[in-house]
Write a protein that holds these residues in place. Structure first.
Motif, PDB file in Angstrom:
ATOM      1  N   ASN A 194       0.842  -1.191   0.000  1.00  0.00           N
ATOM      2  CA  ASN A 194       0.000   0.000   0.000  1.00  0.00           C
ATOM      3  C   ASN A 194       0.876   1.240   0.000  1.00  0.00           C
ATOM      4  OD1 ASN A 194      -2.355  -1.499   0.064  1.00  0.00           O
ATOM      5  ND2 ASN A 194      -2.412  -1.545   2.280  1.00  0.00           N
ATOM      6  N   ARG A 195       0.513   2.136  -0.836  1.00  0.00           N
ATOM      7  CA  ARG A 195       1.293   3.364  -1.011  1.00  0.00           C
ATOM      8  C   ARG A 195       0.891   4.399   0.040  1.00  0.00           C
ATOM      9  NH1 ARG A 195       0.785   7.051  -6.227  1.00  0.00           N
ATOM     10  NH2 ARG A 195       2.313   8.581  -5.565  1.00  0.00           N
ATOM     11  N   TYR A 196       1.859   5.108   0.584  1.00  0.00           N
ATOM     12  CA  TYR A 196       1.565   6.142   1.563  1.00  0.00           C
ATOM     13  C   TYR A 196       2.294   7.455   1.278  1.00  0.00           C
ATOM     14  CZ  TYR A 196       6.059   4.802   3.564  1.00  0.00           C
ATOM     15  OH  TYR A 196       7.392   4.525   3.731  1.00  0.00           O
ATOM     16  N   LYS A 197       3.162   7.481   0.254  1.00  0.00           N
ATOM     17  CA  LYS A 197       3.938   8.670  -0.089  1.00  0.00           C
ATOM     18  C   LYS A 197       3.418   9.252  -1.398  1.00  0.00           C
ATOM     19  CE  LYS A 197       8.779   9.835   0.249  1.00  0.00           C
ATOM     20  NZ  LYS A 197      10.136   9.273   0.268  1.00  0.00           N
ATOM     21  N   PHE A 198       3.088  10.557  -1.389  1.00  0.00           N
ATOM     22  CA  PHE A 198       2.500  11.203  -2.551  1.00  0.00           C
ATOM     23  C   PHE A 198       3.125  12.579  -2.756  1.00  0.00           C
ATOM     24  CE2 PHE A 198      -0.572   8.216  -0.995  1.00  0.00           C
ATOM     25  CZ  PHE A 198      -1.096   7.652  -2.138  1.00  0.00           C
ATOM     26  N   LEU A 199       3.071  13.048  -3.990  1.00  0.00           N
ATOM     27  CA  LEU A 199       3.515  14.396  -4.310  1.00  0.00           C
ATOM     28  C   LEU A 199       2.440  15.407  -3.934  1.00  0.00           C
ATOM     29  CD1 LEU A 199       5.012  13.848  -7.885  1.00  0.00           C
ATOM     30  CD2 LEU A 199       6.282  14.224  -5.764  1.00  0.00           C
ATOM     31  N   MET A 200       2.865  16.625  -3.630  1.00  0.00           N
ATOM     32  CA  MET A 200       1.895  17.700  -3.427  1.00  0.00           C
ATOM     33  C   MET A 200       1.021  17.804  -4.681  1.00  0.00           C
ATOM     34  SD  MET A 200       4.162  20.730  -1.672  1.00  0.00           S
ATOM     35  CE  MET A 200       2.946  21.916  -2.175  1.00  0.00           C
ATOM     36  N   GLY A 201      -0.278  17.942  -4.482  1.00  0.00           N
ATOM     37  CA  GLY A 201      -1.197  18.095  -5.599  1.00  0.00           C
ATOM     38  C   GLY A 201      -1.625  16.801  -6.267  1.00  0.00           C
ATOM     39  N   GLU A 202      -0.990  15.694  -5.926  1.00  0.00           N
ATOM     40  CA  GLU A 202      -1.348  14.408  -6.523  1.00  0.00           C
ATOM     41  C   GLU A 202      -2.653  13.901  -5.913  1.00  0.00           C
ATOM     42  OE1 GLU A 202       0.752  10.054  -7.248  1.00  0.00           O
ATOM     43  OE2 GLU A 202       1.743  11.509  -5.964  1.00  0.00           O
ATOM     44  N   SER A 203      -3.480  13.237  -6.703  1.00  0.00           N
ATOM     45  CA  SER A 203      -4.707  12.641  -6.179  1.00  0.00           C
ATOM     46  C   SER A 203      -4.371  11.389  -5.381  1.00  0.00           C
ATOM     47  CB  SER A 203      -5.667  12.302  -7.317  1.00  0.00           C
ATOM     48  OG  SER A 203      -6.099  13.488  -7.944  1.00  0.00           O
ATOM     49  N   ILE A 204      -5.127  11.186  -4.290  1.00  0.00           N
ATOM     50  CA  ILE A 204      -4.874  10.077  -3.372  1.00  0.00           C
ATOM     51  C   ILE A 204      -6.162   9.278  -3.222  1.00  0.00           C
ATOM     52  CG2 ILE A 204      -4.234   9.444  -1.019  1.00  0.00           C
ATOM     53  CD1 ILE A 204      -2.792  12.185  -0.855  1.00  0.00           C
ATOM     54  N   GLN A 205      -6.069   7.953  -3.332  1.00  0.00           N
ATOM     55  CA  GLN A 205      -7.226   7.089  -3.099  1.00  0.00           C
ATOM     56  C   GLN A 205      -7.040   6.313  -1.803  1.00  0.00           C
ATOM     57  OE1 GLN A 205      -8.187   4.545  -6.394  1.00  0.00           O
ATOM     58  NE2 GLN A 205      -9.128   6.206  -7.529  1.00  0.00           N
ATOM     59  N   PHE A 206      -8.129   6.204  -1.068  1.00  0.00           N
ATOM     60  CA  PHE A 206      -8.168   5.418   0.161  1.00  0.00           C
ATOM     61  C   PHE A 206      -9.202   4.318  -0.023  1.00  0.00           C
ATOM     62  CE2 PHE A 206      -7.207   9.778   1.390  1.00  0.00           C
ATOM     63  CZ  PHE A 206      -6.079   9.607   2.181  1.00  0.00           C
ATOM     64  N   THR A 207      -8.882   3.107   0.419  1.00  0.00           N
ATOM     65  CA  THR A 207      -9.845   2.009   0.391  1.00  0.00           C
ATOM     66  C   THR A 207      -9.989   1.477   1.809  1.00  0.00           C
ATOM     67  OG1 THR A 207      -9.266   1.423  -1.869  1.00  0.00           O
ATOM     68  CG2 THR A 207     -10.384  -0.264  -0.568  1.00  0.00           C
ATOM     69  N   LEU A 208     -11.224   1.362   2.258  1.00  0.00           N
ATOM     70  CA  LEU A 208     -11.527   0.888   3.599  1.00  0.00           C
ATOM     71  C   LEU A 208     -12.500  -0.276   3.491  1.00  0.00           C
ATOM     72  CD1 LEU A 208     -11.390   1.371   6.713  1.00  0.00           C
ATOM     73  CD2 LEU A 208     -13.394   2.842   6.412  1.00  0.00           C
ATOM     74  N   SER A 209     -12.111  -1.425   4.034  1.00  0.00           N
ATOM     75  CA  SER A 209     -13.021  -2.570   4.130  1.00  0.00           C
ATOM     76  C   SER A 209     -13.633  -2.552   5.514  1.00  0.00           C
ATOM     77  CB  SER A 209     -12.257  -3.880   3.923  1.00  0.00           C
ATOM     78  OG  SER A 209     -11.713  -3.930   2.629  1.00  0.00           O
ATOM     79  N   TYR A 210     -14.907  -2.927   5.613  1.00  0.00           N
ATOM     80  CA  TYR A 210     -15.576  -2.883   6.908  1.00  0.00           C
ATOM     81  C   TYR A 210     -16.543  -4.039   7.059  1.00  0.00           C
ATOM     82  CZ  TYR A 210     -19.344  -0.850   4.135  1.00  0.00           C
ATOM     83  OH  TYR A 210     -20.308  -0.643   3.187  1.00  0.00           O
ATOM     84  N   GLN A 211     -16.896  -4.310   8.315  1.00  0.00           N
ATOM     85  CA  GLN A 211     -17.938  -5.262   8.653  1.00  0.00           C
ATOM     86  C   GLN A 211     -18.775  -4.640   9.754  1.00  0.00           C
ATOM     87  OE1 GLN A 211     -16.680  -9.191   9.785  1.00  0.00           O
ATOM     88  NE2 GLN A 211     -18.763  -9.877  10.191  1.00  0.00           N
ATOM     89  N   VAL A 212     -20.086  -4.671   9.595  1.00  0.00           N
ATOM     90  CA  VAL A 212     -21.015  -4.083  10.552  1.00  0.00           C
ATOM     91  C   VAL A 212     -21.437  -5.167  11.540  1.00  0.00           C
ATOM     92  CG1 VAL A 212     -23.259  -2.954  10.800  1.00  0.00           C
ATOM     93  CG2 VAL A 212     -21.800  -2.411   8.838  1.00  0.00           C
ATOM     94  N   PHE A 213     -21.197  -4.924  12.838  1.00  0.00           N
ATOM     95  CA  PHE A 213     -21.538  -5.908  13.864  1.00  0.00           C
ATOM     96  C   PHE A 213     -22.899  -5.646  14.492  1.00  0.00           C
ATOM     97  CE2 PHE A 213     -16.931  -6.148  13.601  1.00  0.00           C
ATOM     98  CZ  PHE A 213     -16.767  -7.511  13.433  1.00  0.00           C
ATOM     99  N   ASP A 214     -23.339  -4.385  14.526  1.00  0.00           N
ATOM    100  CA  ASP A 214     -24.666  -4.018  15.026  1.00  0.00           C
ATOM    101  C   ASP A 214     -25.377  -3.258  13.922  1.00  0.00           C
ATOM    102  OD1 ASP A 214     -24.312  -5.015  17.693  1.00  0.00           O
ATOM    103  OD2 ASP A 214     -23.115  -3.228  18.156  1.00  0.00           O
ATOM    104  N   ALA A 215     -26.690  -3.464  13.809  1.00  0.00           N
ATOM    105  CA  ALA A 215     -27.468  -2.776  12.773  1.00  0.00           C
ATOM    106  C   ALA A 215     -27.295  -1.264  12.896  1.00  0.00           C
ATOM    107  CB  ALA A 215     -28.938  -3.157  12.889  1.00  0.00           C
ATOM    108  N   LEU A 216     -27.209  -0.602  11.757  1.00  0.00           N
ATOM    109  CA  LEU A 216     -27.059   0.846  11.702  1.00  0.00           C
ATOM    110  C   LEU A 216     -28.204   1.450  10.902  1.00  0.00           C
ATOM    111  CD1 LEU A 216     -23.278   1.083  10.695  1.00  0.00           C
ATOM    112  CD2 LEU A 216     -24.244   1.291  12.993  1.00  0.00           C
ATOM    113  N   ILE A 217     -28.541   2.681  11.236  1.00  0.00           N
ATOM    114  CA  ILE A 217     -29.496   3.426  10.422  1.00  0.00           C
ATOM    115  C   ILE A 217     -28.678   4.457   9.660  1.00  0.00           C
ATOM    116  CG2 ILE A 217     -31.508   4.934  10.418  1.00  0.00           C
ATOM    117  CD1 ILE A 217     -32.313   3.567  13.076  1.00  0.00           C
ATOM    118  N   GLY A 218     -28.282   4.104   8.457  1.00  0.00           N
ATOM    119  CA  GLY A 218     -27.404   4.955   7.667  1.00  0.00           C
ATOM    120  C   GLY A 218     -25.962   4.796   8.120  1.00  0.00           C
ATOM    121  N   MET A 219     -25.037   5.194   7.252  1.00  0.00           N
ATOM    122  CA  MET A 219     -23.628   5.050   7.594  1.00  0.00           C
ATOM    123  C   MET A 219     -22.795   6.092   6.875  1.00  0.00           C
ATOM    124  SD  MET A 219     -21.202   1.667   7.406  1.00  0.00           S
ATOM    125  CE  MET A 219     -20.864   1.629   5.668  1.00  0.00           C
TER     126      MET A 219
END
Length: 134
Positions: A1-26
């Motif tokens: 996973n990349r963590y070093k970027f140039l100023m002005g460069e676009s950055i993408q983040f990916t987050l995987s999740y699992q919901v353990f209790d029911a939510l109303i919206g997230m």
């Protein structure tokens, strides 16, 4: 996973999740901290769903910070999920800090990247009037 970027460069983040209790919206929140003072410098919230989300739901969200405005430095991150006014665990120290470096071929008009002042560069700033009185 990349963590070093140039100023002005676009950055993408990916987050995987699992919901353990029911939510109303997230919502998914990403907090950026100063690497030197540890204070929160900004928070970005993304609405994932307005609908109920049952326990056991798994998902993955990828979002982009286009033309990142950060100046050179290290920015520790925190990711959390919220539902309405409820906030859940902040996942910090699970990734390397975001490291922003200057492009050596670039001539920065508003600061010296070797001794940056502040956290952000403002893209649209101009002098609208300049009167010199002698």
């Amino acid at each position: 996973n990349r963590y070093k970027f140039l100023m002005g460069e676009s950055i993408q983040f990916t987050l995987s999740y699992q919901v353990f209790d029911a939510l109303i919206g997230m919502d998914v929140n990403v907090r950026f901290y100063s690497g030197t003072t540890k204070e929160i410098i900004t928070n970005i919230r993304h609405k994932i769903s307005n609908e109920p989300i049952p326990a056991g739901t798994k998902g993955k969200v990828t979002f982009e910070l286009s033309n990142n405005p950060f100046r050179t430095g290290e920015y520790p991150l925190c990711f959390d999920i919220s539902s309405g006014s409820l906030k859940y665990d902040c996942l910090d120290d699970v990734t390397n800090p975001l490291v922003i470096v200057a492009d050596e071929s670039e001539n920065y008009r508003d600061f010296n990247p070797l001794t940056p002042v502040g956290f952000f560069s403002v893209a649209n700033s101009k002098v609208v009037e300049n009167t010199i009185i002698q």
